[in-house]
Write an enzyme that holds these catalytic residues in place. Structure first.
Site, PDB file in Angstrom:
ATOM      1  N   SER A   1      10.813 -12.175  -6.201  1.00  0.00           N
ATOM      2  CA  SER A   1      11.993 -11.717  -6.925  1.00  0.00           C
ATOM      3  C   SER A   1      13.264 -12.287  -6.303  1.00  0.00           C
ATOM      4  CB  SER A   1      12.050 -10.182  -6.901  1.00  0.00           C
ATOM      5  OG  SER A   1      13.313  -9.712  -7.298  1.00  0.00           O
TER       6      SER A   1
ATOM      7  N   GLY B   1       2.871  -3.157   3.577  1.00  0.00           N
ATOM      8  CA  GLY B   1       3.811  -4.267   3.649  1.00  0.00           C
ATOM      9  C   GLY B   1       3.145  -5.603   3.855  1.00  0.00           C
ATOM     10  N   GLU B   2       3.964  -6.565   4.191  1.00  0.00           N
ATOM     11  CA  GLU B   2       3.505  -7.910   4.509  1.00  0.00           C
ATOM     12  C   GLU B   2       4.300  -8.417   5.703  1.00  0.00           C
ATOM     13  OE1 GLU B   2       0.982  -9.213   3.114  1.00  0.00           O
ATOM     14  OE2 GLU B   2       0.806  -8.083   1.241  1.00  0.00           O
TER      15      GLU B   2
ATOM     16  N   ASP C   1      -3.019  -9.208   8.156  1.00  0.00           N
ATOM     17  CA  ASP C   1      -1.823  -8.985   8.963  1.00  0.00           C
ATOM     18  C   ASP C   1      -1.805  -7.568   9.529  1.00  0.00           C
ATOM     19  OD1 ASP C   1      -1.460  -7.992   6.358  1.00  0.00           O
ATOM     20  OD2 ASP C   1       0.705  -8.224   6.431  1.00  0.00           O
TER      21      ASP C   1
ATOM     22  N   LEU D   1      -3.547  -1.654  -1.712  1.00  0.00           N
ATOM     23  CA  LEU D   1      -3.443  -2.740  -2.681  1.00  0.00           C
ATOM     24  C   LEU D   1      -3.826  -4.003  -1.928  1.00  0.00           C
ATOM     25  CD1 LEU D   1      -2.595  -3.812  -5.481  1.00  0.00           C
ATOM     26  CD2 LEU D   1      -0.293  -4.106  -4.558  1.00  0.00           C
ATOM     27  N   ALA D   2      -4.999  -4.529  -2.191  1.00  0.00           N
ATOM     28  CA  ALA D   2      -5.536  -5.645  -1.416  1.00  0.00           C
ATOM     29  C   ALA D   2      -4.846  -6.948  -1.806  1.00  0.00           C
ATOM     30  CB  ALA D   2      -7.045  -5.759  -1.641  1.00  0.00           C
ATOM     31  N   VAL D   3      -4.231  -7.609  -0.821  1.00  0.00           N
ATOM     32  CA  VAL D   3      -3.495  -8.851  -1.063  1.00  0.00           C
ATOM     33  C   VAL D   3      -3.973  -9.954  -0.131  1.00  0.00           C
ATOM     34  CG1 VAL D   3      -1.216  -9.944  -0.942  1.00  0.00           C
ATOM     35  CG2 VAL D   3      -1.450  -7.676  -1.971  1.00  0.00           C
TER      36      VAL D   3
ATOM     37  N   CYS E   1       0.822  -1.194   0.000  1.00  0.00           N
ATOM     38  CA  CYS E   1       0.000   0.000   0.000  1.00  0.00           C
ATOM     39  C   CYS E   1       0.862   1.253   0.000  1.00  0.00           C
ATOM     40  CB  CYS E   1      -0.901   0.005   1.238  1.00  0.00           C
ATOM     41  SG  CYS E   1      -1.855  -1.520   1.438  1.00  0.00           S
TER      42      CYS E   1
END
Length: 616
Positions: free
Chosen positions: A379, A79-80, A103, A51-53, A2
């Site tokens: 990555s 973040g995550e 999270d 940004l929905a994850v 986000c």
């Protein structure tokens, strides 16, 4: 992933400052195309673009926790956190109750339970701000390796912050002033922790917490690389690296949206793709999706040079077949990479000129193509810095130099014959900047930080220094580039090699183990060799590809010629007229001035679009 922003002011009522916060939040739209929100209190205003994850429905922000109808704390988070499930269980055992699966909510409750010490408990990539309504203080937190960016500007009565400098610059009290030190930082080919090119705008350093109160500001580092005795033999070290990688990739595959890997056919991306394919197959989740970039005709007409001995395409295809990946190639041509609109998009994403030229544009376009199919990508970034993949780890002359070891080697990334970036700048300005001495000062600062073991021999001591420099002053350049180009497209890129457990372990692994077979990245190759085709496992290091089309530098030079003919371009005041004339001369090889032309064009666009105030 986000975009976050906010404003704390202890001298005014921010509940009436919604338009200012909306303007700041709007700058982060590309980072969070799915949703947006604001949270306004008397002395704090938080903005968020999402940004929905994970937990698509429940993870909206800014997020608050309330008790008896009173807000205790509010969070805007990017973040995550990959260990959120374990943390959730621990917090539930302590009496916390959750409304969502996100999270984000775990981070917020972790703050209520552990205060600023929550940072030590998080495994992931993150940048967030917590406003504690009870104590009226703000906490800014950034992940250990600096994967996610976080900027701030201290005011007389508080702070303005955001995921990108543009969010901070959107505040009416912040001017885009760049002085000599700002230009030095821009040209120094290193990223000084905490510094930016804009006067008064700082970065939260990786692994740091910044606390803003009425009484003032305090900064604490919660994580740093430490010197520890390495007690494992080579076999146990290889096994430990593999076990860590298995766990890391497994954790980073969690997503409620389509996920893929970025595959160049090099050792790093191939290892991540193979590990992901194996984990997905074990979970019955189907093949991994992978993406590569290529340029029209490049595989067929590839020309080897000092740093690129083979094209990526065939190796990526080989690995994809080997692991059963659903592989796609995003093919670009020179006209797309030179498109002024795309170059402008790169500048808006970076907020700073003078990046990696066509490598930035092609990365932006690659991520745009990937985003049509996936929202999250894994990555191989940072493996070279961690395992010793670059030539400057292995060249005795560069290792011994009293300077950042990459400083003299990076121009080769643009291809054989490319001159220095500053070759078109006014020589008086170049002398005034004295970038070499500035970089040397930053080098000495970095060396003073390196943790050493008293028993280390001279070679081991120096290679620890080289490793530290790469992990704290170089990898951040590439992480920032990847974050900006991906988030400009609303794509989240995860970097397994930045997991702090792996970084700390490999940092303390003796240099001879990292190069035990006489090759670069020996340790990583040994850890994943069973997953890879032999041709991929043995492939020499090759950097990110550049456009080899001879039309590319010529197209750039034509754009510079039009700019010079205009006569009103602001960058002309920074350029050397003779050097500019020589660069445009018919008998000048366009490739020889490629980097200089790239920089001049970027500088002009930046001065124009950002209305930069130069104080030289």
């Amino acid at each position: 992933m986000c975009g976050i922003t906010g404003w704390v002011a202890f001298d005014r009522d921010l509940t009436v400052e919604g338009p200012v916060l909306d303007a700041m939040t709007a700058t982060q739209l590309c980072r969070g195309p799915d949703a947006g929100g604001v949270h306004l209190e008397r002395h704090a205003a938080l903005g968020h673009r999402r940004l929905a994850v994970i937990d698509i429905e429940g993870g909206t922000q800014p997020m608050t926790v309330e008790h008896d109808g009173r807000v205790l704390a509010a969070l805007t988070y990017s973040g995550e956190v990959y260990n959120h499930r374990e943390l959730r269980a621990e917090l539930e055992a302590a009496g916390h109750r959750f409304r969502t699966r996100s999270d984000t909510e775990v981070v917020l409750h972790a703050y209520l339970e552990w205060g600023e010490r929550l940072a030590e408990r998080l495994n992931g990539m993150f940048a967030f701000a917590v406003w504690d309504t009870r104590t009226e203080e703000l906490l800014l937190v950034r992940d250990r390796m600096g994967v996610k960016p976080l900027y701030y500007h201290l005011t007389r009565h508080g702070v303005v912050f955001g995921s990108e400098a543009k969010a901070v610059l959107a505040h009416p009290s912040v001017r885009p002033v760049v002085d000599l030190d700002g230009l030095r930082e821009m040209f120094a080919v290193t990223k000084s922790p905490g510094r930016t090119i804009y006067r008064g705008v700082a970065e939260v350093r990786p692994g740091h917490v910044v606390r803003i109160r009425r009484e003032g500001v305090s900064v604490r580092h919660y994580w740093a690389l430490e010197a520890r005795e390495h007690t494992h033999d080579l076999e146990a070290t290889v096994a430990t690296v593999r076990a860590l990688l298995d766990d890391i990739v497994h954790r980073q595959l969690e997503a409620d949206v389509p996920l893929c890997s970025l595959l160049s056919g090099g050792l790093d991306s191939s290892a991540v793709t193979a590990l992901a394919a194996r984990a997905l197959r074990a979970a019955g989740a189907g093949p991994v999706r992978s993406f590569a970039v290529d340029f029209t005709g490049q595989s067929e007409h590839f020309r080897a040079d000092e740093v690129r001995s083979t094209p990526d395409g065939p190796f990526a295809q080989l690995l994809a077949r080997h692991v059963g990946a659903d592989h796609s190639v995003i093919e670009l041509d020179a006209s797309a990479v030179t498109d002024p609109a795309e170059r402008a998009a790169v500048l808006r994403a970076r907020d700073v000129p003078g990046g990696f030229g066509d490598m930035d544009v092609s990365l932006l376009l690659l991520f745009r193509g990937v985003r049509e199919h996936s929202t999250v990508a894994l990555s191989g970034e940072s493996a070279d810095e961690l395992f010793g993949g670059y030539r400057w780890f292995h060249d005795p002359r560069l290792v011994a130099a009293e300077d950042f070891p990459w400083a003299g080697a990076l121009s080769q990334l643009a291809g054989a014959g490319a001159g220095p970036r500053e070759q078109l700048l006014d020589q008086g300005l170049v002398a005034k900047l004295d970038v070499h001495e500035y970089r040397r000062a930053r080098y000495r600062e970095a060396l003073a930080e390196v943790p050493h073991l008293p028993s280390a021999d001279p070679l081991e001591r120096r290679m620890r220094e080289i490793s530290y420099l790469n992990l704290t002053r170089f990898v951040c350049i590439l992480l920032d580039r990847k974050d900006r180009m991906s988030m400009a497209n609303g794509l989240e890129v995860r970097v397994p090699f930045c997991d702090h457990r792996l970084v700390q372990y490999v940092f303390n692994t003796p240099w001879w183990m990292k190069s035990f077979d006489g090759r670069e990245k020996s340790l990583l190759r040994a850890a994943v060799r069973d997953l890879l085709p032999e041709e991929v496992a043995q492939r020499p290091k090759a950097p990110y590809p550049v456009v080899q089309d001879p039309h590319y530098p010529a197209l750039l030079r034509a754009e510079l010629a039009a700019l010079a003919d205009d006569g009103t371009a602001p960058v002309l005041g920074l350029l050397d007229r003779r050097a500019l004339t020589d660069a445009l001369a018919p008998d000048t090889d366009p490739q020889s001035v490629r980097l200089g032309v790239d920089l001049a064009l970027d500088l002009n666009a930046w001065l124009t679009e950002y209305r930069v105030e130069l104080e030289l």
